[in-house]
Design a protein around this motif. Structure first.
Motif, PDB file in Angstrom:
ATOM      1  N   ALA A 143       0.829  -1.206   0.000  1.00 29.56           N
ATOM      2  CA  ALA A 143       0.000   0.000   0.000  1.00 29.56           C
ATOM      3  C   ALA A 143       0.862   1.255   0.000  1.00 29.56           C
ATOM      4  O   ALA A 143       0.586   2.218  -0.742  1.00 29.56           O
ATOM      5  CB  ALA A 143      -0.926  -0.012   1.223  1.00 29.56           C
ATOM      6  N   ARG A 144       1.908   1.265   0.824  1.00 24.14           N
ATOM      7  CA  ARG A 144       2.776   2.449   0.874  1.00 24.14           C
ATOM      8  C   ARG A 144       3.456   2.701  -0.471  1.00 24.14           C
ATOM      9  O   ARG A 144       3.506   3.832  -0.941  1.00 24.14           O
ATOM     10  CB  ARG A 144       3.828   2.262   1.966  1.00 24.14           C
ATOM     11  CG  ARG A 144       3.307   2.446   3.387  1.00 24.14           C
ATOM     12  CD  ARG A 144       4.444   2.305   4.393  1.00 24.14           C
ATOM     13  NE  ARG A 144       4.002   2.509   5.750  1.00 24.14           N
ATOM     14  CZ  ARG A 144       3.876   3.680   6.350  1.00 24.14           C
ATOM     15  NH1 ARG A 144       4.158   4.788   5.666  1.00 24.14           N
ATOM     16  NH2 ARG A 144       3.470   3.779   7.596  1.00 24.14           N
ATOM     17  N   SER A 145       3.982   1.635  -1.066  1.00 22.46           N
ATOM     18  CA  SER A 145       4.667   1.812  -2.350  1.00 22.46           C
ATOM     19  C   SER A 145       3.688   2.237  -3.437  1.00 22.46           C
ATOM     20  O   SER A 145       4.009   3.072  -4.292  1.00 22.46           O
ATOM     21  CB  SER A 145       5.379   0.519  -2.746  1.00 22.46           C
ATOM     22  OG  SER A 145       4.446  -0.549  -2.881  1.00 22.46           O
ATOM     23  N   GLY A 146       2.475   1.670  -3.407  1.00 24.86           N
ATOM     24  CA  GLY A 146       1.472   2.034  -4.404  1.00 24.86           C
ATOM     25  C   GLY A 146       1.009   3.468  -4.278  1.00 24.86           C
ATOM     26  O   GLY A 146       0.850   4.177  -5.285  1.00 24.86           O
ATOM     27  N   GLY A 154       1.666   6.683  -6.849  1.00 25.24           N
ATOM     28  CA  GLY A 154       0.463   7.241  -7.454  1.00 25.24           C
ATOM     29  C   GLY A 154      -0.430   6.219  -8.122  1.00 25.24           C
ATOM     30  O   GLY A 154      -1.350   6.585  -8.860  1.00 25.24           O
ATOM     31  N   ALA A 155      -0.185   4.934  -7.861  1.00 25.79           N
ATOM     32  CA  ALA A 155      -1.000   3.887  -8.478  1.00 25.79           C
ATOM     33  C   ALA A 155      -2.408   3.859  -7.905  1.00 25.79           C
ATOM     34  O   ALA A 155      -3.366   3.524  -8.602  1.00 25.79           O
ATOM     35  CB  ALA A 155      -0.327   2.524  -8.300  1.00 25.79           C
ATOM     36  N   PHE A 156      -2.538   4.187  -6.633  1.00 27.09           N
ATOM     37  CA  PHE A 156      -3.855   4.293  -5.990  1.00 27.09           C
ATOM     38  C   PHE A 156      -3.713   5.202  -4.771  1.00 27.09           C
ATOM     39  O   PHE A 156      -2.604   5.616  -4.405  1.00 27.09           O
ATOM     40  CB  PHE A 156      -4.400   2.913  -5.591  1.00 27.09           C
ATOM     41  CG  PHE A 156      -3.377   1.997  -4.971  1.00 27.09           C
ATOM     42  CD1 PHE A 156      -3.000   2.130  -3.645  1.00 27.09           C
ATOM     43  CD2 PHE A 156      -2.785   0.994  -5.730  1.00 27.09           C
ATOM     44  CE1 PHE A 156      -2.059   1.302  -3.089  1.00 27.09           C
ATOM     45  CE2 PHE A 156      -1.839   0.148  -5.173  1.00 27.09           C
ATOM     46  CZ  PHE A 156      -1.465   0.297  -3.836  1.00 27.09           C
ATOM     47  N   SER A 157      -4.839   5.517  -4.146  1.00 27.01           N
ATOM     48  CA  SER A 157      -4.847   6.468  -3.035  1.00 27.01           C
ATOM     49  C   SER A 157      -5.139   5.751  -1.720  1.00 27.01           C
ATOM     50  O   SER A 157      -5.561   4.588  -1.693  1.00 27.01           O
ATOM     51  CB  SER A 157      -5.911   7.542  -3.279  1.00 27.01           C
ATOM     52  OG  SER A 157      -7.210   6.957  -3.267  1.00 27.01           O
ATOM     53  N   LEU A 158      -4.948   6.471  -0.621  1.00 24.95           N
ATOM     54  CA  LEU A 158      -5.282   5.937   0.692  1.00 24.95           C
ATOM     55  C   LEU A 158      -6.777   5.660   0.805  1.00 24.95           C
ATOM     56  O   LEU A 158      -7.191   4.705   1.482  1.00 24.95           O
ATOM     57  CB  LEU A 158      -4.850   6.916   1.790  1.00 24.95           C
ATOM     58  CG  LEU A 158      -3.382   6.876   2.215  1.00 24.95           C
ATOM     59  CD1 LEU A 158      -3.095   7.977   3.225  1.00 24.95           C
ATOM     60  CD2 LEU A 158      -3.032   5.516   2.803  1.00 24.95           C
ATOM     61  N   ASP A 159      -7.576   6.487   0.146  1.00 20.82           N
ATOM     62  CA  ASP A 159      -9.024   6.258   0.165  1.00 20.82           C
ATOM     63  C   ASP A 159      -9.361   4.908  -0.455  1.00 20.82           C
ATOM     64  O   ASP A 159     -10.220   4.166   0.055  1.00 20.82           O
ATOM     65  CB  ASP A 159      -9.748   7.372  -0.601  1.00 20.82           C
ATOM     66  CG  ASP A 159      -9.671   8.713   0.129  1.00 20.82           C
ATOM     67  OD1 ASP A 159      -9.143   8.719   1.266  1.00 20.82           O
ATOM     68  OD2 ASP A 159     -10.124   9.717  -0.434  1.00 20.82           O
ATOM     69  N   GLN A 160      -8.692   4.574  -1.527  1.00 22.32           N
ATOM     70  CA  GLN A 160      -8.945   3.287  -2.171  1.00 22.32           C
ATOM     71  C   GLN A 160      -8.460   2.127  -1.305  1.00 22.32           C
ATOM     72  O   GLN A 160      -9.105   1.080  -1.245  1.00 22.32           O
ATOM     73  CB  GLN A 160      -8.264   3.255  -3.545  1.00 22.32           C
ATOM     74  CG  GLN A 160      -8.889   4.198  -4.561  1.00 22.32           C
ATOM     75  CD  GLN A 160      -8.101   4.276  -5.859  1.00 22.32           C
ATOM     76  OE1 GLN A 160      -6.872   4.312  -5.839  1.00 22.32           O
ATOM     77  NE2 GLN A 160      -8.806   4.291  -6.988  1.00 22.32           N
TER      78      GLN A 160
END
Length: 520
Positions: A374-377, A381-387
């Motif tokens: 999750a941190r690397s993504g 910019g592959a996804f957000s914390l909301d996702q």
């Protein structure tokens, strides 16, 4: 309101009569885990302070828990050959000393040089070995004490553990490192004295007749591992998923190293545990993972929702605080829940607590990998914390549907006699010799049981007990505690205690032991 206050005072009085420092020793083990791994109570110097953003970080984050998993797997797999580690006197010292002496190796900063990394790995394996044994050995103790004692000792120990964490988080310098390093040794010493009292019969037992003792604690009565795993598979999956979700929710916050944030989370944990612990023992329900999920699901969802609604800074802090409080409550409920499998003969204590804590640690390991992904993504910019939060909430909902759909592992509508018969049948050919021993003991107890039932009926008629009081009387006469009666009859603890008081009054006795002496 008055009835509730009376119930609380009675519960505290019963607990205080049964409590001693040695019996609260699980608190030191729990506090050690939270200070070293689940929080940065040591000012960011512990294993929990490593961010799994690269291969080295992943190694540091997973090495201690992997060592604990290996230890737990080995103990469970070798139980039938070597027995439980608690029956080996040397294990009390070996487990506690290994964890205590190797804790400073984890608390030193391993980023400076290959030697530091090697020392950290050695410390990880030693702490994993020591803590794994202590988890199972404390499980043996909780499976041995009465349900009434367990339902006081577990919440009290968890509360003390949070207080210890709060105190450690307020310290600075070398003092907290020394204090935390001594916690496993203190836990092992307490366990030694508590188990000695248990073996000497100085603690109350849930069981009142030889057949029950055989079915619960005999080496012959240990179910095969595959049978125990079959019973615990669904709850173990629920434990695994919950731990992974809690790990992710608590590890996304970047300000976890700040002492004030850790202290706030411990205070929130104290309040949350009081609420969950009291609800768990007072209502007409069995302490189970299903009960825990009903509490944890809304709380964890709120934490993830705050990330979406309040934004990364404030939302992540709320999520971190929720995760720590939920983790404490989770350990509290599962410590009591694992004992149910052992007491009801569905698994040996080693199997119940071994499989249970393996699920906990595997959940933590998977959580570490998810956090790294999750941190690397998010950084790429592959996804957000909301996702990430939305996916976590979806996974939580799916796991809740799976866990709450279980009608076998968490509660059984069979009578005690039917449960024993079904357990014998389930063990099969692999346990034939032990089943034969169990059958002989149960057959020998047929006449005494009939005589006991006749005596209960006679006294119930003379005292003019109500039908419900007769049911409670029958369980009390067999040495069952109020929490056991609550679970068996699916009534509240207060109702079970009220029936017990009425029965004592009508029979002219003042304690469960006097009642047992009257019946026998």
């Amino acid at each position: 309101m008055n009835a509730s206050m009376s119930h609380i005072s009675d519960f505290l009085a019963e607990g205080l009569r049964a409590v001693s420092l040695s019996r609260l020793g699980w608190a030191f083990l729990l506090a050690w885990v939270f200070c070293v791994f689940y929080t940065s109570a040591l000012g960011g110097t512990g294993a929990s302070s490593f961010t799994p953003s690269d291969a080295q970080g992943m190694l540091y984050s997973t090495c201690p828990v992997a060592a604990s998993v290996v230890t737990l797997v080995a103990v469970v797999a070798l139980e039938r050959r070597f027995g439980s580690p608690i029956h080996c006197r040397g294990m009390f010292a070996a487990a506690s000393i290994a964890a205590s002496l190797s804790t400073p190796l984890l608390l030193a900063n391993p980023a400076d040089g290959a030697l530091s990394a090697v020392l950290y790995i050695l410390g990880a394996f030693a702490t994993g070995f020591g803590s794994g044994l202590l988890w199972i050995m404390w499980g043996e103790y909780y499976a041995r004490v009465s349900q009434e004692d367990a339902e006081f000792l577990a919440p009290a120990s968890a509360f003390v553990a949070a207080l210890i964490g709060l105190v450690v988080a307020s310290m600075s310098g070398v003092v907290p490192i020394v204090a935390v390093s001594l916690l496993p040794a203190a836990s092992g010493a307490c366990l030694f004295f508590a188990w000695r009292d248990a073996e000497n019969g100085q603690i109350s037992s849930e069981f009142g007749k030889p057949g029950d003792e055989l079915s619960a604690s005999s080496n012959c009565a240990k179910p095969p591992l595959r049978s125990a795993f079959g019973v615990m598979a669904r709850p173990c999956f629920g434990i695994f998923v919950a731990c992974a979700i809690i790990c992710v929710e608590g590890a996304l916050f970047d300000g976890a190293d700040a002492a004030e944030n850790v202290q706030i989370s411990f205070v929130a944990s104290l309040v949350f545990m009081v609420l969950v612990g009291f609800t768990a023992i007072s209502g007409p329900r069995r302490v189970s993972l299903a009960f825990l999920y009903r509490w944890m699901c809304p709380i964890l969802v709120i934490g993830y929702a705050c990330i979406i609604v309040l934004g990364p800074e404030c939302g992540l802090f709320v999520a971190y605080m929720v995760a720590i409080a939920a983790r404490f409550a989770f350990c509290l409920i599962t410590q009591m829940h694992f004992a149910r499998f052992a007491v009801r003969g569905l698994a040996s204590p080693v199997q119940a607590y071994g499989l249970g804590w393996i699920s906990v640690h595997l959940g933590d390991m998977v959580g570490v990998f998810i956090v790294a992904f999750a941190r690397s993504g998010v950084a790429a910019g592959a996804f957000s914390l909301d996702q990430v939060s939305a996916c976590a909430m979806a996974a939580l909902v799916v796991s809740v549907m799976f866990v709450l759909n279980d009608g076998h592992s968490f509660r059984s509508q069979q009578s005690e006699g039917d449960q024993r018969a079904s357990r014998v049948e389930e063990r099969g050919a692999d346990n034939a010799a032990c089943d034969e021993t169990l059958d002989i003991a149960q057959s020998a107890a047929i006449d005494p049981e009939a005589a006991l039932d006749a005596r209960i009926a006679q006294l119930a008629g003379e005292a003019r007990l109500t039908p419900r009081e007769v049911e409670v009387f029958g369980l009390l006469a067999r040495g069952r505690s109020v929490p056991y009666i609550r679970d068996e009859l699916v009534i509240s603890r207060e109702t079970a205690a009220t029936h017990t008081k009425h029965i004592y009054s009508k029979l002219g006795v003042h304690s469960r032991q006097e009642l047992i002496d009257l019946v026998r």
